[in-house]
Scaffold this active site. Structure first.
Site, PDB file in Angstrom:
ATOM      1  N   GLY A  46      33.143  54.460  51.137  1.00  0.00           N
ATOM      2  CA  GLY A  46      34.174  55.145  51.470  1.00  0.00           C
ATOM      3  C   GLY A  46      35.295  54.115  51.502  1.00  0.00           C
ATOM      4  O   GLY A  46      35.050  53.227  52.172  1.00  0.00           O
ATOM      5  N   GLN A 197      26.525  62.275  49.195  1.00  0.00           N
ATOM      6  CA  GLN A 197      27.381  62.018  50.496  1.00  0.00           C
ATOM      7  C   GLN A 197      27.982  63.243  51.012  1.00  0.00           C
ATOM      8  O   GLN A 197      27.924  63.406  52.377  1.00  0.00           O
ATOM      9  CB  GLN A 197      28.748  61.162  50.074  1.00  0.00           C
ATOM     10  CG  GLN A 197      28.459  59.752  49.780  1.00  0.00           C
ATOM     11  CD  GLN A 197      28.259  59.627  47.894  1.00  0.00           C
ATOM     12  OE1 GLN A 197      27.857  60.635  47.367  1.00  0.00           O
ATOM     13  NE2 GLN A 197      28.797  58.804  47.696  1.00  0.00           N
ATOM     14  N   ASP A 238      39.933  57.229  46.361  1.00  0.00           N
ATOM     15  CA  ASP A 238      39.706  55.796  46.169  1.00  0.00           C
ATOM     16  C   ASP A 238      40.828  54.958  45.805  1.00  0.00           C
ATOM     17  O   ASP A 238      40.958  53.786  46.041  1.00  0.00           O
ATOM     18  CB  ASP A 238      38.438  55.539  45.250  1.00  0.00           C
ATOM     19  CG  ASP A 238      37.166  56.184  46.260  1.00  0.00           C
ATOM     20  OD1 ASP A 238      36.953  57.424  46.239  1.00  0.00           O
ATOM     21  OD2 ASP A 238      36.495  55.282  46.793  1.00  0.00           O
TER      22      ASP A 238
HETATM   23  O1  MRU Z   1      30.870  55.968  46.505  1.00  0.00           O
HETATM   24  P1  MRU Z   1      31.639  56.173  47.717  1.00  0.00           P
HETATM   25  O2  MRU Z   1      30.718  56.851  48.494  1.00  0.00           O
HETATM   26  O3  MRU Z   1      32.275  54.821  48.216  1.00  0.00           O
HETATM   27  O4  MRU Z   1      32.781  57.204  47.373  1.00  0.00           O
HETATM   28  C1  MRU Z   1      33.611  57.704  48.441  1.00  0.00           C
HETATM   29  C2  MRU Z   1      34.639  58.572  47.948  1.00  0.00           C
HETATM   30  O5  MRU Z   1      34.890  58.803  46.991  1.00  0.00           O
HETATM   31  C3  MRU Z   1      35.500  59.268  49.021  1.00  0.00           C
HETATM   32  O6  MRU Z   1      35.913  60.233  48.958  1.00  0.00           O
HETATM   33  C4  MRU Z   1      36.626  58.064  49.211  1.00  0.00           C
HETATM   34  O7  MRU Z   1      36.193  56.699  49.276  1.00  0.00           O
HETATM   35  C5  MRU Z   1      37.613  58.515  50.204  1.00  0.00           C
HETATM   36  S1  MRU Z   1      36.982  58.010  51.784  1.00  0.00           S
HETATM   37  C6  MRU Z   1      38.278  58.446  53.021  1.00  0.00           C
END
Ligand code: MRU
Length: 377
Positions: A46, A197, A238
């Site tokens: 995240g 997730q 991200d």
């Molecule tokens: O691969 P991840 O689990 O790190 O990806 C997370 C996401 O895409 C979330 O939607 C994003 O980081 C926003 S978190 C507040």
């Protein structure tokens, strides 16, 4: 809420998100290398949480340094920053947090601080990044909740919750704030293949909070919208480019296109640390490709035949034309995003961290509450 990540003077402690919801296990990272590995292997994930982890990892690494002189200390610091920067490429919060740590180091060194004083300042800055993220999430929640009707069925994708931040969440922060205001909210959580997730983390968080939650597989979203079962979508991000293009978990783009087709608002909730004005549009955002095994297997069980080629891009880019609004801690931005995002970022500089736009500043398409006329797509 269980804390996502905690600073202890001898360790950075994280809940192991690979093991949720089956077991609640904590990982104690005692070195910067262990923190970097935890980020890379998704013990913590995240965008905002990755930034916080990197900052704490740097502070931890420098605390363990045996350097006596500032020159050797500076060399070690640079190495640890490089180590953190090499963990995951897409979430800009990681690089934002590293830059903050670098500035803290440079200011302290220029001010003639000793190695011990610099170490203390780095720890203080890591804590500020952590605490600031929780505050941002709360502010985002308050702004975002103004967009949520009194009764709403909300679709979200991936996990943009407490687990993805220092606490409370971005997209789930909006949902939490709406619930706290007494609104009747039901959440549809897309499972988010391949890392799941949504099914594992978003559902776990929301169920723990007693929020009405239904998990759907990713390929059900379109049908749910067509059946009239979704009132709005809210997701995290991200990296948001200067033109409002949004990189988020793979699958977000499809949800956004479907939302537009069905006239459903598609909101993105993200702190200003996710906005990257140096990246003009989404085509310039680096997209992480992760290991095949995340696609070929679920746990120990193989799904795909040997010999099939695999793709595993972890993120996609949603062009800004699909984004109804971007919810930040400083207000809500709408198209044209080149202007509204730049205005939000500028307002912070003018207001010198007050969190409020400077009086009289020009704020194109930026608001702090429900837009006049309730613009929908
Ligand atoms: O691969 P991840 O689990 O790190 O990806 C997370 C996401 O895409 C979330 O939607 C994003 O980081 C926003 S978190 C507040």
């Amino acid at each position: 809420m269980l804390p996502t990540i905690e600073w202890r003077s001898d360790a950075v402690v994280m809940i192991d998100q690979r093991k949720l919801p089956v077991s609640e296990v904590y990982v104690f990272c005692k070195t910067a290398q262990q923190v970097a590995t935890a980020i890379k292997t998704m013990v913590i994930r995240g965008a905002p949480a990755i930034g916080v982890a990197a900052a704490m990892g740097i502070a931890l690494g420098m605390r363990r340094s045996k350097a006596t002189g500032t020159k050797q200390f500076a060399t070690e610091f640079q190495k640890i920053c490089d180590l953190m920067a090499a963990t995951r490429p897409t979430a800009v919060n990681l690089f934002w947090a590293i830059e903050r740590m670098k500035k803290t180091f440079a200011d302290a060194a220029q001010g003639g601080c000793s190695v011990d004083e610099i170490t203390q300042r780095l720890e203080d800055e890591a804590r500020r990044i952590h605490d600031g993220d929780v505050q941002s999430c709360r502010a985002m929640g308050a702004h975002g909740a103004t967009l949520v009707p009194d009764t709403a069925r909300i679709l979200t994708h991936c996990n943009a919750g407490a687990l993805a931040t220092a606490g409370y969440g971005t997209a789930l922060g909006v949902i939490r704030a709406a619930v706290e205001q007494g609104k009747t909210i039901a959440v549809l959580a897309g499972e988010t293949r391949p890392f799941l997730q949504g099914a594992r983390l978003t559902a776990w968080e929301l169920v723990k909070d007693g929020i009405d939650t239904t998990v759907i597989t990713d390929n059900m979203a379109g049908s749910m919208m067509r059946l009239g079962d979704v009132d709005l979508v809210v997701v995290g991000a991200d990296r948001i480019a200067a033109n409002g293009d949004v990189a988020n978990k793979i699958g977000t783009y499809g949800v956004a296109v479907l939302a537009k087709e069905h006239g459903i608002p598609f909101y993105v909730a993200a702190p200003l640390s996710t906005i990257d004005l140096n990246t003009p549009d989404g085509s310039r955002i680096p997209i992480e490709e992760r290991h095949d095994r995340e696609v070929t297997h679920v746990g120990p069980n193989r799904l795909t035949p040997e010999g099939a080629r695999i793709r595993n891009p972890a993120f996609d880019v949603t062009p800004s034309k699909y984004v109804t609004a971007i919810i930040t801690e400083r207000g809500i931005a709408r198209a044209p995003y080149e202007e509204s995002l730049a205005a939000l970022m500028m307002s912070g500089q003018r207001a010198a961290g007050s969190g409020q736009p400077a009086a009289g500043s020009r704020q194109p398409a930026v608001g702090s509450g429900r837009p006049a006329g309730g613009r929908q797509q």
